[in-house]
Design an enzyme around this catalytic site. Structure first.
Site, mmCIF file in Angstrom:
data_model
loop_
_atom_site.group_PDB
_atom_site.id
_atom_site.type_symbol
_atom_site.label_atom_id
_atom_site.label_comp_id
_atom_site.label_asym_id
_atom_site.label_seq_id
_atom_site.Cartn_x
_atom_site.Cartn_y
_atom_site.Cartn_z
ATOM 1 N N CYS A 2 0.829 -1.191 0.000
ATOM 2 C CA CYS A 2 0.000 0.000 0.000
ATOM 3 C C CYS A 2 0.880 1.264 0.000
ATOM 4 O O CYS A 2 1.948 1.265 0.578
ATOM 5 C CB CYS A 2 -0.940 0.103 1.185
ATOM 6 S SG CYS A 2 -1.944 -1.352 1.470
ATOM 7 N N ARG A 27 3.207 -0.084 -5.006
ATOM 8 C CA ARG A 27 3.061 -0.747 -3.711
ATOM 9 C C ARG A 27 1.699 -1.399 -3.531
ATOM 10 O O ARG A 27 1.485 -2.145 -2.580
ATOM 11 C CB ARG A 27 3.278 0.262 -2.578
ATOM 12 C CG ARG A 27 4.691 0.781 -2.504
ATOM 13 C CD ARG A 27 4.800 1.748 -1.360
ATOM 14 N NE ARG A 27 4.699 1.084 -0.081
ATOM 15 C CZ ARG A 27 5.726 0.693 0.647
ATOM 16 N NH1 ARG A 27 6.937 0.887 0.222
ATOM 17 N NH2 ARG A 27 5.544 0.105 1.804
ATOM 18 N N TRP A 74 -3.499 -2.379 -1.342
ATOM 19 C CA TRP A 74 -3.339 -3.784 -1.732
ATOM 20 C C TRP A 74 -4.128 -4.556 -0.686
ATOM 21 O O TRP A 74 -3.759 -4.581 0.484
ATOM 22 C CB TRP A 74 -1.862 -4.163 -1.700
ATOM 23 C CG TRP A 74 -1.565 -5.540 -2.204
ATOM 24 C CD1 TRP A 74 -1.379 -5.911 -3.519
ATOM 25 C CD2 TRP A 74 -1.389 -6.732 -1.429
ATOM 26 N NE1 TRP A 74 -1.106 -7.253 -3.589
ATOM 27 C CE2 TRP A 74 -1.103 -7.791 -2.331
ATOM 28 C CE3 TRP A 74 -1.438 -7.025 -0.072
ATOM 29 C CZ2 TRP A 74 -0.877 -9.094 -1.915
ATOM 30 C CZ3 TRP A 74 -1.224 -8.331 0.338
ATOM 31 C CH2 TRP A 74 -0.938 -9.343 -0.582
ATOM 32 N N ASN A 100 -1.778 1.185 6.761
ATOM 33 C CA ASN A 100 -1.122 0.020 6.149
ATOM 34 C C ASN A 100 -0.837 -0.966 7.255
ATOM 35 O O ASN A 100 -0.429 -0.567 8.352
ATOM 36 C CB ASN A 100 0.246 0.401 5.564
ATOM 37 C CG ASN A 100 0.100 1.116 4.245
ATOM 38 O OD1 ASN A 100 -0.985 1.262 3.731
ATOM 39 N ND2 ASN A 100 1.233 1.553 3.725
ATOM 40 N N GLY A 101 -0.958 -2.265 6.939
ATOM 41 C CA GLY A 101 -0.640 -3.272 7.946
ATOM 42 C C GLY A 101 -1.899 -4.012 8.342
ATOM 43 O O GLY A 101 -2.912 -3.979 7.626
ATOM 44 N N GLU A 477 14.182 -18.318 -11.223
ATOM 45 C CA GLU A 477 13.932 -16.877 -11.342
ATOM 46 C C GLU A 477 13.315 -16.571 -12.712
ATOM 47 O O GLU A 477 12.409 -15.741 -12.823
ATOM 48 C CB GLU A 477 15.238 -16.092 -11.127
ATOM 49 C CG GLU A 477 15.187 -14.605 -11.432
ATOM 50 C CD GLU A 477 14.216 -13.797 -10.558
ATOM 51 O OE1 GLU A 477 13.683 -14.336 -9.570
ATOM 52 O OE2 GLU A 477 13.980 -12.626 -10.896
ATOM 53 N N LYS A 481 9.726 -14.745 -13.133
ATOM 54 C CA LYS A 481 9.523 -13.508 -13.912
ATOM 55 C C LYS A 481 8.392 -13.704 -14.897
ATOM 56 O O LYS A 481 7.505 -12.868 -15.031
ATOM 57 C CB LYS A 481 10.782 -13.117 -14.712
ATOM 58 C CG LYS A 481 11.916 -12.471 -13.990
ATOM 59 C CD LYS A 481 11.698 -11.055 -13.554
ATOM 60 C CE LYS A 481 11.050 -10.956 -12.227
ATOM 61 N NZ LYS A 481 11.703 -11.271 -11.036
ATOM 62 N N GLU A 484 4.926 -14.016 -13.197
ATOM 63 C CA GLU A 484 4.527 -12.763 -12.541
ATOM 64 C C GLU A 484 3.914 -11.768 -13.517
ATOM 65 O O GLU A 484 2.919 -11.131 -13.214
ATOM 66 C CB GLU A 484 5.762 -12.070 -11.936
ATOM 67 C CG GLU A 484 6.124 -12.484 -10.553
ATOM 68 C CD GLU A 484 7.329 -11.701 -10.022
ATOM 69 O OE1 GLU A 484 7.251 -11.250 -8.887
ATOM 70 O OE2 GLU A 484 8.342 -11.541 -10.744
ATOM 71 N N HIS A 500 12.236 -37.105 -13.101
ATOM 72 C CA HIS A 500 11.473 -37.637 -11.964
ATOM 73 C C HIS A 500 10.084 -37.018 -11.849
ATOM 74 O O HIS A 500 9.540 -36.939 -10.763
ATOM 75 C CB HIS A 500 12.260 -37.424 -10.668
ATOM 76 C CG HIS A 500 13.577 -38.121 -10.673
ATOM 77 N ND1 HIS A 500 13.694 -39.486 -10.642
ATOM 78 C CD2 HIS A 500 14.842 -37.650 -10.761
ATOM 79 C CE1 HIS A 500 14.974 -39.831 -10.690
ATOM 80 N NE2 HIS A 500 15.687 -38.715 -10.766
ATOM 81 N N LYS A 599 4.858 -4.674 -4.557
ATOM 82 C CA LYS A 599 6.317 -4.611 -4.568
ATOM 83 C C LYS A 599 6.914 -4.908 -3.201
ATOM 84 O O LYS A 599 7.946 -5.548 -3.091
ATOM 85 C CB LYS A 599 6.727 -3.208 -5.019
ATOM 86 C CG LYS A 599 8.210 -2.993 -5.104
ATOM 87 C CD LYS A 599 8.715 -3.373 -6.466
ATOM 88 C CE LYS A 599 10.210 -3.357 -6.578
ATOM 89 N NZ LYS A 599 10.693 -4.506 -7.345
HETATM 90 C C1 G6P Z 1 7.412 -9.258 -3.508
HETATM 91 C C2 G6P Z 1 7.824 -8.793 -4.889
HETATM 92 C C3 G6P Z 1 9.025 -9.606 -5.388
HETATM 93 C C4 G6P Z 1 10.151 -9.553 -4.368
HETATM 94 C C5 G6P Z 1 9.692 -10.022 -2.992
HETATM 95 C C6 G6P Z 1 10.746 -9.775 -1.923
HETATM 96 O O1 G6P Z 1 6.821 -10.514 -3.596
HETATM 97 O O2 G6P Z 1 6.748 -8.912 -5.809
HETATM 98 O O3 G6P Z 1 9.482 -9.075 -6.630
HETATM 99 O O4 G6P Z 1 11.215 -10.339 -4.830
HETATM 100 O O5 G6P Z 1 8.521 -9.297 -2.603
HETATM 101 O O6 G6P Z 1 10.918 -8.392 -1.748
HETATM 102 P P1 G6P Z 1 12.182 -7.725 -1.085
HETATM 103 O O7 G6P Z 1 11.874 -6.262 -1.054
HETATM 104 O O8 G6P Z 1 12.317 -8.317 0.284
HETATM 105 O O9 G6P Z 1 13.371 -8.046 -1.941
#
Ligand code: G6P
Length: 604
Positions: A2, A27, A74, A100-101, A477, A481, A484, A500, A599
């Site tokens: 948020c 956010r 969010w 937030n929270g 990764e 990506k 996502e 397997h 984020k």
């Molecule tokens: C969220 C984001 C990811 C990120 C993860 C960890 O899930 O969408 O892209 O890798 O948080 O975030 P941080 O700020 O701890 O690297």
């Protein structure tokens, strides 16, 4: 999680709030709202949907006040609709709350408030704060907030405005808040980019801090009302750093920033004369005989690459774990453990709690962090900043490769201090590290070929990513990506494990991305590719430039520059980011703000 912005000063607050929220939209972006004090009354406008929907309705309704608060959400409690959007008002409409929270005891609080006759307008936990503060209010907003917070428990970045107050009152526990200091105006936000158009002088609030923010000054206290002193920090991010700079998306801009980001992460820390890394840390790497790496999301995969690096160069055993598991499983850590937490935002709550758990057990703690002054940096013994600049695209790109570069430095630092990395291999490795910015520049040149491949396969419903050894995390990764931002289901596997289980998925519709960069396991990975081809699978190989074999076993090949095998994850991450990006663009997805994600995840 948020975005929050608050403003008190001389400008039209609505404009400052919208501009700030735009910079924080990464956010959270399922609804947005503002409350502005207009002629002694608080006017609230809030809308489900992206910030643009709110901006449109503000065009029809002028809010000419100079004090206001705003939010992008969010959702945690309650669907993303108009009533659940913030700000939440008291019943008399005299105060507005942004939160937030999560208020953990909101149900018993709500029950009590209902019994005392309060009527609720939303399903959120946050709304209880509006009613609770209203009950406590006796002409002093700061006192009312303080008293309410003695009853509400949980995580909060809280911002409250009242029609009779010339100040905004804020409080922080767990969820970040940063105050921006101006001349005749002051600001508050959940993250620095919202403040950059106006000021670079900021105060990061600590857990348990409260503040009353007026146009001429800011008073800081703890939750008991005792004054507290916090450092005023000058942030060095420029406004342009948080703008798109001519690129259609932040993600693409951030992908292209990787050469200079790597320069920032590595430069000044490599000592080629002595073939070592000077990190300026207080921690003594020679003290530790095991390492725990804790992180979430992409940072976790960067940590997994880090395991191979540290084990190879420092011969210290490394365990890597997602933070949400680590924090609850009573990990075996002690004074001889170095716990490394990796986080772009420095605010991910699971990572923060996990590193606290390691510290409680006596481990030394090191943060590998991007955001200066963030919560994790204040909890750990030492921080190694990755210096990637603001990362706005929700899918991590430049922070990911910078984290791996930072882990490479840590591996050299430990290996040298423990006397396990000899001069010759150390010199070779650090010389290759030095070349990385240029090699990543070269990797970016493959974009046209990657765009062609993305177009060819963009209608696939699934993708498989395979890699071995240090390229196994790269495969994960790459899959992360792609899913996502394109919403194509993608799975990753260590290549040798494919037989397997996932081999059953292979048919002529499944694109399989295989990392076949130069390594001692090259031949074995090629055998795995033959297993895919024998079952009709379509292979996209990621191969080292000059590998003339790759074209024989793969339908499509993406070439990456030659580097040290331990650094292949950095040059290989770049084409996989571009593959995800180009695929998402083909599919018309919202690249920078993919659905359901955020984020910075400050809830459990
Ligand atoms: C969220 C984001 C990811 C990120 C993860 C960890 O899930 O969408 O892209 O890798 O948080 O975030 P941080 O700020 O701890 O690297």
């Amino acid at each position: 999680m948020c975005g929050i912005v608050g403003y008190v000063g001389f400008r039209e607050a609505a404009g400052v709030l919208l501009e700030g929220l735009r910079r924080l939209e990464y956010r959270g972006y399922d609804s947005a709202g503002v409350a502005v004090k207009v002629n002694g009354r608080l006017e609230v406008v809030k809308k489900a949907g992206k910030l643009q929907v709110l901006a449109e309705s503000l065009k029809e309704r002028a809010l000419p006040g100079t004090l206001g608060v705003g939010h992008t959400r969010w959702a945690t409690h309650g669907a993303p609709n108009d009533p659940n959007a913030h700000p939440h008002s008291s019943e008399d409409g005299r105060l507005a709350v942004i939160h937030n929270g999560i208020i953990e005891n909101y149900l018993p609080l709500k029950e009590g408030l209902l019994q005392r006759g309060h009527v609720f307008a939303s399903e959120t936990d946050s709304e209880v704060l509006a009613h609770l503060i209203e009950e406590k209010y006796q002409g002093n907003l700061y006192q009312a907030v303080r008293l309410a917070l003695q009853e509400a428990h949980g995580a909060y970045g809280l911002v409250v405005a009242h029609q009779d107050s010339e100040e905004i009152v804020v409080a922080r526990t767990v969820s970040p808040l940063v105050i921006g200091l101006g001349e005749g105006e002051n600001f508050v936000a959940s993250d620095v980019p919202a403040l950059l158009p106006y000021t670079r002088r900021v105060i990061f609030l600590h857990d348990g801090d409260m503040a009353a923010i007026g146009k001429e000054g800011v008073r800081l206290t703890d939750l008991k009302g005792n004054p507290v002193q916090r450092e005023v920090v000058e942030v060095d991010w420029s406004l342009e750093d948080s703008e798109k700079g001519g690129y259609p998306h932040y993600m693409l801009k951030e992908i292209y920033e990787q050469p200079w980001v790597l320069e920032n992460t590595l430069g000044g820390r490599l000592r080629e004369e002595s073939a070592t890394a000077e990190l300026g840390l207080k921690l003594d790497p020679a003290r530790y005989d095991k390492v725990h790496v804790i992180a979430c999301g992409s940072a976790y995969y960067a940590g997994w690459v880090g395991k191979y690096l540290i084990e190879a160069l420092a011969r210290v055993p490394v365990e890597v774990e997602v933070a949400s598991e680590y924090r609850y499983r009573d990990p075996v850590a002690d004074q001889k453990t170095l716990a490394i937490v990796i986080s772009q935002s420095g605010e991910t709550i699971d990572s923060l709690e996990a590193i606290r758990e390691a510290a409680r057990k006596g481990a030394g703690t090191l943060g590998i962090i991007n955001a200066k002054g963030s919560s994790i940096t204040r909890e750990v013994d030492d921080t190694l900043y990755i210096h990637a600049g603001p990362e706005i695209g929700v899918a991590s790109t430049k922070a990911y490769t910078a984290m791996i570069a930072a882990m490479s430095l840590v591996a050299v630092w430990m290996g040298r201090a423990k006397g396990r990395l000899q001069d010759q291999p150390a010199a070779e490795f650090t010389a290759e590290l030095r070349k990385l910015p240029r090699l990543v520049e070269e990797a970016l040149e493959e974009r046209p070929e990657i765009a062609r491949i993305a177009l060819k396969y963009h209608q696939a419903s699934d993708y498989l990513f395979l890699g071995r050894h240090i390229q196994a995390p790269t495969a994960y990764e790459g899959a992360l990506k792609l899913k996502e931002i394109s919403y194509i289901h993608a799975e990753a596997y260590p290549a040798g494990e494919m037989k397997h289980g996932p081999i059953a998925l292979i048919d002529e519709h499944l694109p399989v991305v295989v990392l076949t960069t130069e390594s001692p396991l090259y031949e074995k990975t090629v055998s795995n590719i033959q297993e895919v081809r024998a079952r009709g699978g379509r292979v996209i190989a990621l191969a080292t430039k000059g590998d003339s074999e790759a074209k024989k076993f793969a339908q499509d090949v993406i070439y990456v520059p030659r580097t040290h095998p331990l650094l292949a994850p950095i040059v290989s991450a770049v084409p996989l980011q571009l593959l995800a990006y180009e695929t998402a663009v083909c599919l018309g997805r919202d690249v920078d703000q993919p659905r359901n994600l955020a984020k910075s995840v400050t809830v459990e």
